[in-house]
Design a protein around this motif. Structure first.
Motif, PDB file in Angstrom:
ATOM      1  N   ASN A 179       0.774  -0.998   0.163  1.00 46.65           N
ATOM      2  CA  ASN A 179      -0.060   0.400  -0.206  1.00 46.65           C
ATOM      3  C   ASN A 179       0.253   1.197   0.104  1.00 46.65           C
ATOM      4  N   LEU A 180       0.718   3.008  -0.991  1.00 45.42           N
ATOM      5  CA  LEU A 180       0.527   3.841  -1.014  1.00 45.42           C
ATOM      6  C   LEU A 180       0.364   4.873  -0.346  1.00 45.42           C
ATOM      7  N   PHE A 181       0.337   5.171   0.317  1.00 47.23           N
ATOM      8  CA  PHE A 181      -0.239   6.378   1.131  1.00 47.23           C
ATOM      9  C   PHE A 181       0.246   7.367   0.292  1.00 47.23           C
ATOM     10  N   LEU A 182       0.000   8.460  -0.666  1.00 47.41           N
ATOM     11  CA  LEU A 182       0.623   9.516  -1.744  1.00 47.41           C
ATOM     12  C   LEU A 182      -0.376  11.423  -1.424  1.00 47.41           C
ATOM     13  N   LYS A 183       0.474  11.870  -1.464  1.00 47.01           N
ATOM     14  CA  LYS A 183      -0.588  13.138  -1.973  1.00 47.01           C
ATOM     15  C   LYS A 183       0.410  13.747  -2.935  1.00 47.01           C
ATOM     16  N   ASP A 184      -1.136  14.211  -3.668  1.00 46.06           N
ATOM     17  CA  ASP A 184      -0.583  15.336  -5.072  1.00 46.06           C
ATOM     18  C   ASP A 184       0.072  16.739  -4.527  1.00 46.06           C
ATOM     19  N   LYS A 185       0.227  17.347  -5.873  1.00 45.57           N
ATOM     20  CA  LYS A 185       0.215  18.930  -5.664  1.00 45.57           C
ATOM     21  C   LYS A 185      -0.513  19.749  -4.670  1.00 45.57           C
ATOM     22  N   ALA A 245      -3.820  12.484 -10.272  1.00 46.59           N
ATOM     23  CA  ALA A 245      -3.629  13.405  -9.258  1.00 46.59           C
ATOM     24  C   ALA A 245      -3.081  14.673 -10.101  1.00 46.59           C
ATOM     25  N   SER A 246      -3.412  15.353  -8.921  1.00 47.84           N
ATOM     26  CA  SER A 246      -2.331  16.975  -9.853  1.00 47.84           C
ATOM     27  C   SER A 246      -0.828  16.852  -9.989  1.00 47.84           C
ATOM     28  N   GLY A 247      -0.758  17.061 -10.917  1.00 47.78           N
ATOM     29  CA  GLY A 247       1.472  17.142 -10.973  1.00 47.78           C
ATOM     30  C   GLY A 247       1.771  15.239 -10.320  1.00 47.78           C
ATOM     31  N   ARG A 248       2.948  15.390 -10.325  1.00 51.02           N
ATOM     32  CA  ARG A 248       3.475  14.481  -9.256  1.00 51.02           C
ATOM     33  C   ARG A 248       2.860  14.073  -8.031  1.00 51.02           C
ATOM     34  N   VAL A 249       3.193  12.536  -7.502  1.00 46.94           N
ATOM     35  CA  VAL A 249       3.122  12.537  -6.425  1.00 46.94           C
ATOM     36  C   VAL A 249       4.312  11.844  -5.323  1.00 46.94           C
ATOM     37  N   SER A 250       3.772  12.672  -4.016  1.00 44.64           N
ATOM     38  CA  SER A 250       4.884  11.626  -3.062  1.00 44.64           C
ATOM     39  C   SER A 250       3.897  11.566  -1.688  1.00 44.64           C
TER      40      SER A 250
END
Length: 165
Positions: free
Chosen positions: A47-53, A79-84
């Motif tokens: 599982n990956l918990f990601l957020k966008d810009k 997503a809006s732009g790359r994720v982290s």
């Protein structure tokens, strides 16, 4: 206050969903969990918990050995732009779990619907899917269709996409 593993299992039971939960030593990585393969059948999750810009959050659930290209996944999941990776405090706030225990079951704690759930299509080829029940000291096996019913019960309609390479 986040739900406990017992409250999660009670929720599943109230939905008429049968599960099997295996208790074990805490597992922090996919490599740790692979030692259980003889005891627990089915697809095992990463599982990956990601957020966008724009500070939108995504929970991406794939098979444990799947390869995810973090440089391009934003195109696939909208997503809006790359994720982290999302920060541990947001992970706890939204899904009620700590790093190492990230799981699709965490959306039971996302009562505000802030997290978009993304399931990899390849994972759903498994009849049984295994995930942590809000703790990495156990693994819960659930039928694929019942996992989808659980997500629906928490008002999280998953995006089912081919996100892996």
């Amino acid at each position: 206050m986040p739900k406990s593993p017992e409250e999660l299992l009670d929720h599943l039971k109230a939905l008429g969903i049968e599960t099997a939960t295996h208790r074990h030593e805490p597992l922090f990585t996919v490599a740790d969990s692979q030692s259980l393969r003889g005891a627990i059948d089915g697809g095992h999750t990463k599982n990956l918990f990601l957020k966008d810009k724009k500070d939108r959050f995504f929970l991406v659930t794939v098979e444990e050995d799947a390869v995810v290209d973090l440089k391009s996944i934003h195109h696939k999941i909208g997503a809006s732009g790359r994720v982290s990776f999302g920060k541990p405090d947001k992970l706890m706030e939204l899904l009620g779990v700590a790093p190492g225990s990230v799981t699709a079951f965490g959306v039971i704690n996302d009562v505000g619907g802030q997290v978009t759930v993304v399931l990899d299509a390849a994972l759903l080829e498994n009849e049984t899917i295994n995930a942590h029940p809000l703790t990495n000291a156990a693994t819960t096996s659930i039928r694929r269709d019942d996992l989808l019913r659980f997500l629906e019960s928490t008002r999280h309609e998953p995006l089912v996409l081919k996100v892996t390479e």
